[in-house]
Design a protein around this motif. Sequence first.
Motif, PDB file in Angstrom:
ATOM      1  N   VAL A 123      -3.202   5.043  -2.906  1.00 32.34           N
ATOM      2  CA  VAL A 123      -4.124   5.812  -2.083  1.00 32.34           C
ATOM      3  C   VAL A 123      -3.758   7.298  -2.158  1.00 32.34           C
ATOM      4  O   VAL A 123      -2.605   7.673  -1.911  1.00 32.34           O
ATOM      5  N   ALA A 124      -4.727   8.119  -2.489  1.00 30.22           N
ATOM      6  CA  ALA A 124      -4.565   9.573  -2.493  1.00 30.22           C
ATOM      7  C   ALA A 124      -5.927  10.186  -2.796  1.00 30.22           C
ATOM      8  O   ALA A 124      -6.907   9.474  -3.023  1.00 30.22           O
ATOM      9  N   ARG A 125      -5.992  11.522  -2.818  1.00 31.85           N
ATOM     10  CA  ARG A 125      -7.274  12.187  -3.047  1.00 31.85           C
ATOM     11  C   ARG A 125      -7.546  12.469  -4.526  1.00 31.85           C
ATOM     12  O   ARG A 125      -8.689  12.683  -4.903  1.00 31.85           O
ATOM     13  N   ASN A 126      -6.517  12.449  -5.360  1.00 31.34           N
ATOM     14  CA  ASN A 126      -6.680  12.793  -6.778  1.00 31.34           C
ATOM     15  C   ASN A 126      -6.829  11.516  -7.610  1.00 31.34           C
ATOM     16  O   ASN A 126      -5.844  10.869  -7.948  1.00 31.34           O
ATOM     17  N   ARG A 127      -8.069  11.167  -7.925  1.00 29.51           N
ATOM     18  CA  ARG A 127      -8.327   9.903  -8.627  1.00 29.51           C
ATOM     19  C   ARG A 127      -7.717   9.885 -10.022  1.00 29.51           C
ATOM     20  O   ARG A 127      -7.185   8.870 -10.458  1.00 29.51           O
ATOM     21  N   ILE A 183       0.861  -1.183   0.000  1.00 31.77           N
ATOM     22  CA  ILE A 183       0.000   0.000   0.000  1.00 31.77           C
ATOM     23  C   ILE A 183       0.894   1.228   0.000  1.00 31.77           C
ATOM     24  O   ILE A 183       1.825   1.330   0.814  1.00 31.77           O
ATOM     25  N   VAL A 184       0.621   2.166  -0.890  1.00 30.28           N
ATOM     26  CA  VAL A 184       1.375   3.419  -0.946  1.00 30.28           C
ATOM     27  C   VAL A 184       0.395   4.574  -0.821  1.00 30.28           C
ATOM     28  O   VAL A 184      -0.472   4.756  -1.683  1.00 30.28           O
ATOM     29  N   THR A 185       0.514   5.351   0.252  1.00 35.28           N
ATOM     30  CA  THR A 185      -0.323   6.538   0.374  1.00 35.28           C
ATOM     31  C   THR A 185       0.401   7.725  -0.266  1.00 35.28           C
ATOM     32  O   THR A 185       1.621   7.752  -0.360  1.00 35.28           O
ATOM     33  N   GLY A 186      -0.379   8.684  -0.713  1.00 39.07           N
ATOM     34  CA  GLY A 186       0.220   9.815  -1.434  1.00 39.07           C
ATOM     35  C   GLY A 186       0.738   9.423  -2.796  1.00 39.07           C
ATOM     36  O   GLY A 186       1.662  10.038  -3.330  1.00 39.07           O
ATOM     37  N   LEU A 203       3.616   1.894   2.943  1.00 40.24           N
ATOM     38  CA  LEU A 203       4.484   3.062   2.809  1.00 40.24           C
ATOM     39  C   LEU A 203       3.639   4.313   3.000  1.00 40.24           C
ATOM     40  O   LEU A 203       2.842   4.686   2.146  1.00 40.24           O
ATOM     41  N   ASN A 204       3.814   4.937   4.166  1.00 37.10           N
ATOM     42  CA  ASN A 204       3.052   6.118   4.544  1.00 37.10           C
ATOM     43  C   ASN A 204       3.765   7.362   4.014  1.00 37.10           C
ATOM     44  O   ASN A 204       4.671   7.903   4.658  1.00 37.10           O
ATOM     45  N   ILE A 205       3.342   7.830   2.849  1.00 36.92           N
ATOM     46  CA  ILE A 205       4.031   8.944   2.196  1.00 36.92           C
ATOM     47  C   ILE A 205       3.148  10.192   2.125  1.00 36.92           C
ATOM     48  O   ILE A 205       3.642  11.306   1.973  1.00 36.92           O
ATOM     49  N   ALA A 206       1.849  10.024   2.273  1.00 30.48           N
ATOM     50  CA  ALA A 206       0.935  11.157   2.143  1.00 30.48           C
ATOM     51  C   ALA A 206       1.203  12.210   3.209  1.00 30.48           C
ATOM     52  O   ALA A 206       1.530  11.889   4.356  1.00 30.48           O
ATOM     53  N   GLY A 207       1.069  13.473   2.809  1.00 29.55           N
ATOM     54  CA  GLY A 207       1.122  14.538   3.795  1.00 29.55           C
ATOM     55  C   GLY A 207       2.086  15.639   3.451  1.00 29.55           C
ATOM     56  O   GLY A 207       3.265  15.386   3.224  1.00 29.55           O
ATOM     57  N   ALA A 208       1.583  16.862   3.399  1.00 31.14           N
ATOM     58  CA  ALA A 208       2.414  18.041   3.196  1.00 31.14           C
ATOM     59  C   ALA A 208       1.958  19.095   4.196  1.00 31.14           C
ATOM     60  O   ALA A 208       0.785  19.479   4.203  1.00 31.14           O
ATOM     61  N   VAL A 209       2.869  19.527   5.047  1.00 30.08           N
ATOM     62  CA  VAL A 209       2.543  20.518   6.068  1.00 30.08           C
ATOM     63  C   VAL A 209       2.988  21.886   5.572  1.00 30.08           C
ATOM     64  O   VAL A 209       4.130  22.051   5.140  1.00 30.08           O
ATOM     65  N   PRO A 210       2.120  22.894   5.605  1.00 31.21           N
ATOM     66  CA  PRO A 210       2.512  24.210   5.099  1.00 31.21           C
ATOM     67  C   PRO A 210       3.645  24.824   5.897  1.00 31.21           C
ATOM     68  O   PRO A 210       3.686  24.717   7.124  1.00 31.21           O
TER      69      PRO A 210
END
Length: 262
Positions: free
Chosen positions: A39-43, A13-16, A91-98
Motif C-alpha cells: 500500500v502506497a501512493r506511487n503505483r 499488509i505493509v503501508t508505505g 505493518l504501519n510504515i507510511a508517513g513522513a512528517v516535515p
Amino acid sequence: MNEEIAMVKSVAIVTGASQGIGRATALRLARDFEALVLVARNRENLQDTARQIEAIGAQALVLDADISAPGVPSEVVEQTLARFGRIDALLNIAGAVPQIDLFEMTDEQWHDGAELKLHGARRMTLAAWPALKASRGSVVLMSGNSADTPKAGYAAVATINAAIVALAKAFADRGIQEGVQVNSVLPGPVMTGRRRSFLEKWAPANGMSVEEATIRFPQNAGISRFGEPEEIADLLAFLVSPSAKWMTGSALRIDGGEVKSV
C-alpha cells in the motif's frame, strides 16, 4: 468478474511499501509470508516491489492508495480480504512528517503529517482488527526516536511519534484480551532515498560533498553511521514472527545508540 479468494496461509499488509523502510520490509517479509499487500501512493514503485516479491516466491497485491483519507483504510482491508481471505500482520510504515521549526510550521502541515502517519495507522489498525483477531495476528506501528527527544526544529515529528507509541500501547492493552499483538518501533536516522535527496541538497549548500555529509551527520548525532532500511526490516520481521509472540506493548528503539537515556 471477481477473482476467487487465493488460498494462502499467511498475509501481511505493509503501508508505505513503495520506498525506504516500507519497501525493504515488504521484501524481507516475502521470505516469511505467502502473500504481501503493498500500500502506497506511487503505483509504479509498488509494481516494481511486487515483481521482486513474486521473484522471491510470494504473492503480491498492489493497492495504490492514500491512507490519510478516512475511508481508504477500510477499502484496503476489504480488498485484502476479497483477494486473500485473511490478515495475519499489519505493518504501519507510511508517513513522513516535515521537519520544520515549531514556530514556522503551519496548521495545515501539522494536520497533514498527523493524518497520514498517526491517523492513517490508527484507521488501518481499527479496520484490520477483526481479521487480526481471527488470525491472532500482529501489528507494528512505526514511530521514531524523536518521540523521546523533542526539539523545536522537529516538534511535529516528535509529537506525532510520541502519540504513536501511546496509541500502540493502547491497542496492545486491548489486544491482550483479544489475541492481537501490537508493538511500536522507534528508528533513528536511516539512509532512505528521502534522506539521500536531502543530503544531496544540503551538502553543497554547506560547502561539503555528499560523502562528507554522510559521515558528518551521524557523527553529530553521536552514532557511527546511518542505519540501513534492511536493518529496520529485520526487526519488523522478527516482531511479526512466532518468535516474538509474547512481546506486546513494547516500544523498541533501533537507532545505533543515538538516544542515550535509560
